[in-house]
Design a protein around this motif. Structure first.
Motif, short mmCIF file in Angstrom:
data_model
loop_
_atom_site.label_atom_id
_atom_site.label_comp_id
_atom_site.label_asym_id
_atom_site.label_seq_id
_atom_site.Cartn_x
_atom_site.Cartn_y
_atom_site.Cartn_z
N LYS A 91 -91.59 18.14 0.66
CA LYS A 91 -91.02 17.62 -0.56
C LYS A 91 -90.52 19.41 -1.72
CE LYS A 91 -92.00 13.73 0.10
NZ LYS A 91 -92.97 11.75 -0.61
N ASP A 92 -89.84 19.24 -2.28
CA ASP A 92 -89.70 19.67 -3.83
C ASP A 92 -90.50 19.96 -4.58
OD1 ASP A 92 -87.12 21.10 -2.56
OD2 ASP A 92 -86.23 19.52 -3.71
N LEU A 93 -91.49 20.69 -4.98
CA LEU A 93 -92.48 20.59 -6.16
C LEU A 93 -92.15 20.83 -7.77
CD1 LEU A 93 -95.21 22.94 -3.79
CD2 LEU A 93 -95.55 20.40 -4.08
N PHE A 94 -92.57 19.69 -8.07
CA PHE A 94 -92.21 19.83 -10.08
C PHE A 94 -93.30 21.54 -10.00
CE2 PHE A 94 -93.43 18.82 -14.52
CZ PHE A 94 -91.77 18.42 -14.65
N GLU A 95 -91.60 21.81 -11.05
CA GLU A 95 -92.55 22.86 -11.68
C GLU A 95 -92.02 22.94 -13.28
OE1 GLU A 95 -90.44 26.24 -10.46
OE2 GLU A 95 -90.90 26.16 -8.29
N PRO A 96 -93.18 23.04 -14.31
CA PRO A 96 -92.36 22.15 -15.22
C PRO A 96 -92.32 23.95 -16.64
CG PRO A 96 -95.09 22.64 -15.64
CD PRO A 96 -94.41 22.55 -13.60
N THR A 97 -91.34 22.97 -16.69
CA THR A 97 -90.68 24.23 -18.19
C THR A 97 -91.82 25.57 -18.91
OG1 THR A 97 -90.02 22.38 -19.70
CG2 THR A 97 -88.27 23.36 -17.88
N ALA A 98 -91.28 26.36 -19.44
CA ALA A 98 -92.01 26.75 -21.42
C ALA A 98 -91.79 25.78 -22.39
CB ALA A 98 -91.10 27.92 -21.55
N GLU A 99 -91.11 24.80 -21.95
CA GLU A 99 -91.16 23.85 -23.86
C GLU A 99 -92.30 22.71 -23.56
OE1 GLU A 99 -87.24 22.47 -24.17
OE2 GLU A 99 -86.43 24.75 -24.94
N GLN A 100 -92.05 22.05 -22.09
CA GLN A 100 -92.88 21.38 -21.81
C GLN A 100 -94.76 22.21 -21.57
OE1 GLN A 100 -91.68 20.27 -17.88
NE2 GLN A 100 -89.92 18.43 -18.96
N LEU A 101 -94.49 23.23 -20.79
CA LEU A 101 -95.64 23.76 -21.50
C LEU A 101 -96.47 23.81 -22.36
CD1 LEU A 101 -95.86 26.30 -18.29
CD2 LEU A 101 -97.07 23.65 -18.40
N ALA A 102 -95.55 24.55 -23.91
CA ALA A 102 -96.40 24.29 -24.89
C ALA A 102 -96.40 23.41 -26.02
CB ALA A 102 -94.64 25.34 -25.70
N LYS A 103 -95.97 22.19 -25.64
CA LYS A 103 -96.00 21.25 -26.14
C LYS A 103 -97.05 20.22 -25.06
CE LYS A 103 -93.87 16.69 -27.03
NZ LYS A 103 -92.43 15.54 -26.56
N VAL A 104 -97.60 20.67 -23.55
CA VAL A 104 -99.39 20.02 -23.72
C VAL A 104 -100.29 20.44 -24.67
CG1 VAL A 104 -100.66 19.97 -21.68
CG2 VAL A 104 -97.85 19.24 -21.49
N GLU A 105 -99.84 21.82 -24.67
CA GLU A 105 -101.20 23.00 -24.94
C GLU A 105 -101.21 22.21 -26.37
OE1 GLU A 105 -100.21 26.83 -24.87
OE2 GLU A 105 -100.55 27.32 -22.50
N SER A 106 -100.12 21.88 -27.44
CA SER A 106 -100.46 21.53 -28.84
C SER A 106 -101.10 20.07 -28.68
CB SER A 106 -98.89 21.49 -29.38
OG SER A 106 -97.65 20.51 -28.07
N LEU A 107 -100.51 19.24 -28.11
CA LEU A 107 -101.53 17.96 -27.85
C LEU A 107 -102.62 17.49 -27.57
CD1 LEU A 107 -98.04 15.47 -26.58
CD2 LEU A 107 -98.92 15.87 -28.83
N GLN A 108 -103.08 19.18 -26.89
CA GLN A 108 -104.14 18.65 -25.82
C GLN A 108 -105.63 18.42 -27.09
OE1 GLN A 108 -104.98 22.54 -24.05
NE2 GLN A 108 -104.50 22.27 -22.33
N ASP A 109 -105.27 19.21 -28.10
CA ASP A 109 -106.66 19.16 -29.25
C ASP A 109 -106.55 17.21 -30.22
OD1 ASP A 109 -107.72 21.78 -28.72
OD2 ASP A 109 -106.00 22.77 -30.36
N LYS A 110 -105.42 17.27 -30.12
CA LYS A 110 -105.40 15.26 -30.50
C LYS A 110 -105.43 14.00 -29.79
CE LYS A 110 -100.40 16.76 -33.39
NZ LYS A 110 -99.40 16.82 -33.50
N PRO A 111 -106.27 12.91 -30.43
CA PRO A 111 -106.74 12.04 -29.43
C PRO A 111 -105.85 11.58 -29.51
CG PRO A 111 -107.80 12.13 -32.11
CD PRO A 111 -106.72 13.14 -31.74
N ILE A 112 -106.72 10.41 -28.37
CA ILE A 112 -105.65 9.63 -27.90
C ILE A 112 -105.38 8.60 -29.28
CG2 ILE A 112 -104.75 7.63 -26.05
CD1 ILE A 112 -106.09 9.87 -23.86
N PRO A 113 -103.85 7.44 -28.70
CA PRO A 113 -104.10 7.27 -30.12
C PRO A 113 -104.58 5.54 -29.58
CG PRO A 113 -102.25 7.05 -29.49
CD PRO A 113 -102.59 8.49 -28.88
#
Length: 253
Positions: A91-113
């Motif tokens: 199967k084709d593996l999912f490869e996230p883009t640079a924007e998606q990785l940057a968004k994930v890093e920005s949301l790591q420190d924020k708590p889950i609402p």
């Protein structure tokens, strides 16, 4: 005498013949019925065991389809084609883009609402009348939606910040004494009491507005309180001044 004997023999013979004939007839009827029942059971058993022509055709068609699928899997080189696993299939593996990785890093420190916020739930209970909580929830949701449209910010955070700024730090409490004069002592408030007093002032300010919809009036008052234009700030200042005047009666333990 001879005549009487002959008569008895003549009369007795047909009776014995009739009895034996009836017995033979009964046995013959029983044997015929048994043979018929055996023949019917054997024929029904053979009918059930032997498949019908339509069933045979369906089974042959199913077997042909299985053989064709097996031959196709073997030709394509699929491993373990009889029980394929997900990890063995390509199967084709999912490869996230640079924007998606940057968004994930920005949301790591924020708590889950949280699903239900305690401050919003407290304010909703203050709006509720006659136990109609669903109606109060709709009013609160509409007011927060108007805050979102006007300020383009998180309405829950706006409400919390407004209550924190407007909430008084202390209130006056009267204690009875055994003399003629009572004591008025300033008492500190906890976070829930501060939010309650601030939201009461917001509700009082919303009642003075012109709109017929209470949700619209409440949203407008929250926005004005967030911008520092509500009358609740004056009430907060007066309460603090009164507490400062009666600070001499504070008992430190």
């Amino acid at each position: 005498m001879l005549r009487s004997l002959l008569r008895t023999n003549i009369v007795a013979r047909p009776a014995s013949v009739s009895v034996s004939g009836s017995l033979m007839a009964r046995t013959s009827v029983r044997s015929i019925a048994l043979t018929r029942s055996n023949s019917t059971t054997t024929s029904s058993h053979t009918q059930h065991t032997q498949p019908q022509p339509n069933e045979q055709e369906e089974a042959e068609a199913w077997l042909d389809a299985v053989r064709q699928l097996r031959s196709r899997y073997q030709s394509e080189g699929v491993p373990n084609f009889e029980a394929p696993h997900m990890d063995q299939l390509k199967k084709d593996l999912f490869e996230p883009t640079a924007e998606q990785l940057a968004k994930v890093e920005s949301l790591q420190d924020k708590p889950i609402p949280q699903k239900i916020d305690s401050v919003v739930q407290h304010c909703t209970n203050m709006i509720m009348k006659d136990g109609k909580k669903a109606r109060a929830q709709r009013v609160m949701a509409k007011a927060l939606y108007l805050v979102r449209l006007e300020l383009r910010k998180d309405p829950v955070e706006v409400l919390k910040e407004t209550l924190d700024k407007m909430g008084p730090l202390m209130q006056l409490k009267t204690y009875k004494t055994r003399v003629a004069k009572n004591l008025t002592v300033p008492v500190p408030l906890n976070a829930r009491q501060r939010n309650r007093r601030a939201f009461e002032w917001i509700i009082e300010g919303s009642e003075k507005r012109r709109s017929k919809d209470f949700a619209v009036r409440l949203g407008e008052e929250i926005i004005s309180a967030y911008e520092g234009k509500s009358s609740g700030y004056e009430k907060r200042l007066q309460m603090h001044k009164a507490a400062m005047l009666h600070r001499a009666y504070i008992k430190l333990r």
